[in-house]
Scaffold this motif. Structure first.
Motif, PDB file in Angstrom:
ATOM      1  N   ASN A 110     -20.647  74.596  54.652  1.00 15.18           N
ATOM      2  CA  ASN A 110     -21.808  75.477  54.673  1.00 15.18           C
ATOM      3  C   ASN A 110     -22.468  75.658  53.309  1.00 15.18           C
ATOM      4  OD1 ASN A 110     -21.526  76.267  57.536  1.00 15.18           O
ATOM      5  ND2 ASN A 110     -19.608  77.180  56.820  1.00 15.18           N
ATOM      6  N   GLN A 111     -22.050  74.895  52.308  1.00 15.82           N
ATOM      7  CA  GLN A 111     -22.621  75.014  50.978  1.00 15.82           C
ATOM      8  C   GLN A 111     -23.429  73.759  50.665  1.00 15.82           C
ATOM      9  OE1 GLN A 111     -22.254  78.040  50.033  1.00 15.82           O
ATOM     10  NE2 GLN A 111     -20.709  78.400  51.614  1.00 15.82           N
ATOM     11  N   TYR A 112     -23.976  73.705  49.459  1.00 20.61           N
ATOM     12  CA  TYR A 112     -24.793  72.561  49.086  1.00 20.61           C
ATOM     13  C   TYR A 112     -24.025  71.254  49.255  1.00 20.61           C
ATOM     14  CZ  TYR A 112     -27.875  75.817  46.503  1.00 20.61           C
ATOM     15  OH  TYR A 112     -28.725  76.821  46.132  1.00 20.61           O
ATOM     16  N   PRO A 113     -24.598  70.296  49.972  1.00 18.60           N
ATOM     17  CA  PRO A 113     -24.016  68.954  49.985  1.00 18.60           C
ATOM     18  C   PRO A 113     -24.454  68.190  48.734  1.00 18.60           C
ATOM     19  CG  PRO A 113     -25.949  69.008  51.396  1.00 18.60           C
ATOM     20  CD  PRO A 113     -25.764  70.416  50.870  1.00 18.60           C
ATOM     21  N   PRO A 114     -23.895  67.011  48.504  1.00 10.70           N
ATOM     22  CA  PRO A 114     -24.357  66.193  47.370  1.00 10.70           C
ATOM     23  C   PRO A 114     -25.850  65.876  47.483  1.00 10.70           C
ATOM     24  CG  PRO A 114     -22.320  65.325  48.277  1.00 10.70           C
ATOM     25  CD  PRO A 114     -22.791  66.376  49.224  1.00 10.70           C
ATOM     26  N   GLY A 115     -26.512  65.734  46.351  1.00  7.64           N
ATOM     27  CA  GLY A 115     -27.951  65.491  46.342  1.00  7.64           C
ATOM     28  C   GLY A 115     -28.401  64.307  47.177  1.00  7.64           C
ATOM     29  N   PRO A 116     -27.745  63.156  47.094  1.00  9.33           N
ATOM     30  CA  PRO A 116     -28.166  62.010  47.914  1.00  9.33           C
ATOM     31  C   PRO A 116     -27.746  62.122  49.383  1.00  9.33           C
ATOM     32  CG  PRO A 116     -27.019  61.300  45.921  1.00  9.33           C
ATOM     33  CD  PRO A 116     -26.753  62.761  46.085  1.00  9.33           C
ATOM     34  N   GLY A 117     -26.958  63.148  49.725  1.00  9.98           N
ATOM     35  CA  GLY A 117     -26.444  63.279  51.075  1.00  9.98           C
ATOM     36  C   GLY A 117     -24.939  63.163  51.099  1.00  9.98           C
ATOM     37  N   MET A 118     -24.324  63.699  52.147  1.00 13.79           N
ATOM     38  CA  MET A 118     -22.875  63.641  52.255  1.00 13.79           C
ATOM     39  C   MET A 118     -22.420  62.202  52.470  1.00 13.79           C
ATOM     40  SD  MET A 118     -22.162  67.056  54.553  1.00 13.79           S
ATOM     41  CE  MET A 118     -20.389  66.846  54.456  1.00 13.79           C
ATOM     42  N   PRO A 119     -21.341  61.795  51.829  1.00  8.61           N
ATOM     43  CA  PRO A 119     -20.862  60.416  52.013  1.00  8.61           C
ATOM     44  C   PRO A 119     -20.646  60.047  53.477  1.00  8.61           C
ATOM     45  CG  PRO A 119     -19.762  61.418  50.140  1.00  8.61           C
ATOM     46  CD  PRO A 119     -20.575  62.513  50.783  1.00  8.61           C
ATOM     47  N   PRO A 135     -22.657  65.720  58.946  1.00  2.00           N
ATOM     48  CA  PRO A 135     -21.564  65.025  59.651  1.00  2.00           C
ATOM     49  C   PRO A 135     -21.805  64.926  61.148  1.00  2.00           C
ATOM     50  CG  PRO A 135     -20.843  67.184  58.869  1.00  2.00           C
ATOM     51  CD  PRO A 135     -22.176  66.918  58.238  1.00  2.00           C
ATOM     52  N   ALA A 136     -22.584  65.854  61.695  1.00  3.85           N
ATOM     53  CA  ALA A 136     -22.886  65.786  63.126  1.00  3.85           C
ATOM     54  C   ALA A 136     -23.790  64.596  63.440  1.00  3.85           C
ATOM     55  CB  ALA A 136     -23.545  67.089  63.577  1.00  3.85           C
ATOM     56  N   ILE A 137     -24.815  64.369  62.620  1.00  2.24           N
ATOM     57  CA  ILE A 137     -25.665  63.197  62.829  1.00  2.24           C
ATOM     58  C   ILE A 137     -24.875  61.918  62.571  1.00  2.24           C
ATOM     59  CG2 ILE A 137     -27.692  61.973  61.973  1.00  2.24           C
ATOM     60  CD1 ILE A 137     -28.358  64.350  63.774  1.00  2.24           C
ATOM     61  N   ALA A 138     -23.936  61.976  61.628  1.00  2.00           N
ATOM     62  CA  ALA A 138     -23.066  60.810  61.405  1.00  2.00           C
ATOM     63  C   ALA A 138     -22.297  60.479  62.673  1.00  2.00           C
ATOM     64  CB  ALA A 138     -22.108  61.086  60.244  1.00  2.00           C
ATOM     65  N   ALA A 139     -21.783  61.505  63.343  1.00  2.00           N
ATOM     66  CA  ALA A 139     -21.071  61.274  64.611  1.00  2.00           C
ATOM     67  C   ALA A 139     -21.997  60.662  65.647  1.00  2.00           C
ATOM     68  CB  ALA A 139     -20.493  62.593  65.123  1.00  2.00           C
ATOM     69  N   GLY A 140     -23.263  61.116  65.663  1.00  2.00           N
ATOM     70  CA  GLY A 140     -24.218  60.554  66.609  1.00  2.00           C
ATOM     71  C   GLY A 140     -24.494  59.084  66.349  1.00  2.00           C
ATOM     72  N   LEU A 141     -24.640  58.714  65.094  1.00  2.00           N
ATOM     73  CA  LEU A 141     -24.931  57.321  64.766  1.00  2.00           C
ATOM     74  C   LEU A 141     -23.797  56.385  65.165  1.00  2.00           C
ATOM     75  CD1 LEU A 141     -26.638  57.762  61.272  1.00  2.00           C
ATOM     76  CD2 LEU A 141     -27.745  57.164  63.435  1.00  2.00           C
ATOM     77  N   ASP A 142     -22.595  56.937  65.289  1.00  2.00           N
ATOM     78  CA  ASP A 142     -21.448  56.115  65.679  1.00  2.00           C
ATOM     79  C   ASP A 142     -21.198  56.115  67.186  1.00  2.00           C
ATOM     80  OD1 ASP A 142     -20.805  55.151  63.152  1.00  2.00           O
ATOM     81  OD2 ASP A 142     -19.507  56.849  62.677  1.00  2.00           O
ATOM     82  N   LEU A 143     -22.067  56.762  67.969  1.00  2.00           N
ATOM     83  CA  LEU A 143     -21.895  56.749  69.419  1.00  2.00           C
ATOM     84  C   LEU A 143     -22.039  55.322  69.961  1.00  2.00           C
ATOM     85  CD1 LEU A 143     -23.894  59.958  70.484  1.00  2.00           C
ATOM     86  CD2 LEU A 143     -21.404  59.631  70.544  1.00  2.00           C
ATOM     87  N   SER A 144     -21.547  55.129  71.171  1.00  2.00           N
ATOM     88  CA  SER A 144     -21.551  53.792  71.775  1.00  2.00           C
ATOM     89  C   SER A 144     -22.971  53.328  72.083  1.00  2.00           C
ATOM     90  CB  SER A 144     -20.742  53.809  73.075  1.00  2.00           C
ATOM     91  OG  SER A 144     -21.449  54.534  74.078  1.00  2.00           O
ATOM     92  N   HIS A 145     -23.101  52.016  72.265  1.00  2.49           N
ATOM     93  CA  HIS A 145     -24.390  51.464  72.665  1.00  2.49           C
ATOM     94  C   HIS A 145     -24.878  52.088  73.967  1.00  2.49           C
ATOM     95  CE1 HIS A 145     -23.788  48.436  69.565  1.00  2.49           C
ATOM     96  NE2 HIS A 145     -24.967  47.897  69.848  1.00  2.49           N
ATOM     97  N   THR A 146     -23.948  52.484  74.818  1.00  2.00           N
ATOM     98  CA  THR A 146     -24.330  53.066  76.109  1.00  2.00           C
ATOM     99  C   THR A 146     -25.170  54.311  75.916  1.00  2.00           C
ATOM    100  OG1 THR A 146     -22.346  52.188  77.156  1.00  2.00           O
ATOM    101  CG2 THR A 146     -23.441  54.022  78.271  1.00  2.00           C
ATOM    102  N   TYR A 147     -24.797  55.144  74.960  1.00  2.00           N
ATOM    103  CA  TYR A 147     -25.581  56.366  74.734  1.00  2.00           C
ATOM    104  C   TYR A 147     -27.029  56.025  74.416  1.00  2.00           C
ATOM    105  CZ  TYR A 147     -27.985  60.145  72.562  1.00  2.00           C
ATOM    106  OH  TYR A 147     -28.973  61.061  72.269  1.00  2.00           O
ATOM    107  N   PHE A 148     -27.237  55.099  73.491  1.00  2.00           N
ATOM    108  CA  PHE A 148     -28.588  54.773  73.063  1.00  2.00           C
ATOM    109  C   PHE A 148     -29.388  54.145  74.207  1.00  2.00           C
ATOM    110  CE2 PHE A 148     -26.036  54.952  69.219  1.00  2.00           C
ATOM    111  CZ  PHE A 148     -26.827  55.684  68.365  1.00  2.00           C
ATOM    112  N   ALA A 149     -28.756  53.266  74.973  1.00  2.00           N
ATOM    113  CA  ALA A 149     -29.448  52.636  76.100  1.00  2.00           C
ATOM    114  C   ALA A 149     -29.813  53.667  77.155  1.00  2.00           C
ATOM    115  CB  ALA A 149     -28.568  51.537  76.703  1.00  2.00           C
ATOM    116  N   ASP A 150     -28.877  54.576  77.455  1.00  2.00           N
ATOM    117  CA  ASP A 150     -29.133  55.602  78.471  1.00  2.00           C
ATOM    118  C   ASP A 150     -30.227  56.568  78.027  1.00  2.00           C
ATOM    119  OD1 ASP A 150     -27.189  54.434  80.004  1.00  2.00           O
ATOM    120  OD2 ASP A 150     -25.684  56.010  79.692  1.00  2.00           O
TER     121      ASP A 150
END
Length: 412
Positions: free
Chosen positions: A74-83, A287-302
């Motif tokens: 809940n605090q400042y992440p790194p300037g370029p974004g969280m690893p 980290p939540a969007i990171a989890a989304g980017l790693d979802l299966s191809h099925t999610y994106f197709a659906d």
């Protein structure tokens, strides 16, 4: 007065003027999106004006955000974004497009795609530099170019096929061009630029030493085929800054998590500006969007298939109501011509539509410079990123336009 005798504008006025919102008396008008949303609230109309979904995104993404908050992220992440997110973006580029991106030096997390666009334009565009876009275009482009002191040049996309004329594109890009700003998949038209157009952009960028900046936020919402980032074309990577976000893909538009990728020296230049805009944002959402980017191809197709089905509901409703509709190939929006319904001014038509049919759209003139609006003067954009029952209700309401017009035609 400036050297031409025109009134001198303050930077904020120049920004508003770029977006077509500066009145003759120097006041700033509200955006048409704010106006139409207020009208929807006032009348109880179905709001198909603004492009935000009315359903939440995937549970995995929402749960990851809750977990991050509960875990103290809940605090400042790194300037370029969280690893964790920069690494996920790099994996995403490799997985979908075979682009090898260094997560440390070639990825920057931003406050949505709009901040990435703002930082890129402010980083690379100086007074008098020209920026070429297709038009209609997302209204932020003109405002940002104006704020940077640049000159906005446009290439028209024409209803209903929205295909650019290559000779007009060649004429627009010159040695004065600093940036060619591409938006494909395209808002507001739903067009997808073909490979020949992308190849021509790369050729022109090399010939005139221009930078390519892309807006690809609808990259996973292409309904026929797959998105082709211009950065994947031969000769493009070394002069392209690619921008996207998680908002449209994961129905999280309010989180404002965007990013850009490109050669390290471009990312460094944009970061030099971006760090003095928002600095950082959205720690638990990264980290939540990171989890989304790693979802299966099925999610994106659906997700794309579900949105295409909603598109079809709205297009059928618009056609039945008497509009002439261009079927979008991507994105959130359908553009329809209200001229068959007697409209001669889309803005006036949109102000009347909530009272006549209980539905809100926005005029496409809002996406075109005031001097060039004649070709789109009767076109209206409607959003279909809504629940199916909302679109069916809107279609039923719009049908009253056709019934009323038929009754008027039969009246002696």
């Amino acid at each position: 007065m400036d050297d031409t005798g025109a009134p001198h504008l303050a930077p904020w006025q120049r920004t508003a003027a770029g977006a077509g919102l500066l009145a003759a008396n120097g006041t700033v008008a509200p955006t048409v999106f704010a106006e139409m949303s207020a009208l929807a609230l006032e009348t109880g109309a179905v709001n198909l004006g603004q492009g935000f979904p009315d359903e939440d995104g995937p549970r995995e993404v929402l749960d990851a955000a809750r977990e991050a908050i509960a875990s103290g992220v809940n605090q400042y992440p790194p300037g370029p974004g969280m690893p964790v997110l920069r690494e996920a973006i790099a994996r995403h580029q490799r997985r979908w497009y075979d682009l090898e991106v260094d997560p440390v030096r070639e990825v920057l997390v931003t406050a949505g795609a709009t901040e990435a666009l703002a930082a890129a334009i402010l980083a690379f565009v100086d007074t008098g530099d020209e920026v070429v876009t297709f038009e209609p275009s997302y209204d932020a482009y003109a405002a940002l170019v104006a704020r940077a002191g640049g000159v906005h040049r446009t290439v028209p996309l024409r209803f209903p096929d929205w295909a650019p004329d290559h000779d007009e594109l060649r004429a627009a890009v010159t040695d004065r061009t600093r940036v060619i700003l591409l938006n494909s998949p395209h808002n507001p038209t739903g067009a997808v630029l073909d490979r020949a157009t992308l190849e021509l952009v790369v050729e022109l960028a090399h010939r005139h030493d221009a930078l390519i900046v892309t807006d690809e936020v609808y990259e996973h919402l292409v309904f026929d085929g797959r998105h082709v980032p211009i950065a994947t074309l031969p000769g493009a990577w070394q002069r392209t800054v690619s921008i996207s976000s998680g908002g449209k893909t994961f129905n999280t538009t309010g989180w404002k998590i965007g990013w850009l990728t490109g050669h390290a020296h471009f990312v460094t230049a944009v970061l030099a500006v971006k760090q003095y805009l928002t600095f950082v944002n959205g720690a638990p959402f990264q980290p939540a969007i990171a989890a989304g980017l790693d979802l299966s191809h099925t999610y994106f197709a659906d997700a794309a298939a579900a949105l295409a089905a909603k598109r079809d509901v709205l297009v059928r409703g618009l056609d039945a109501a008497g509009f002439t509709t261009a079927v979008p190939r991507s994105g959130y929006f359908a553009v329809a011509d209200a001229a068959p319904l007697g409209a001669s001014d889309a803005a006036a038509f949109c102000r009347e539509l909530p009272h006549r049919a209980g539905v809100v759209g926005v005029p496409v003139t809002a996406f075109v410079h005031p001097d060039r609006r004649d070709s789109v003067r009767t076109l209206v954009r409607f959003a279909f990123c809504k629940r199916r029952e909302v679109l069916e209700e809107a279609s039923a309401r719009l049908a009253s336009l056709s019934r009323r017009r038929g009754a008027d035609a039969r009246r002696p």
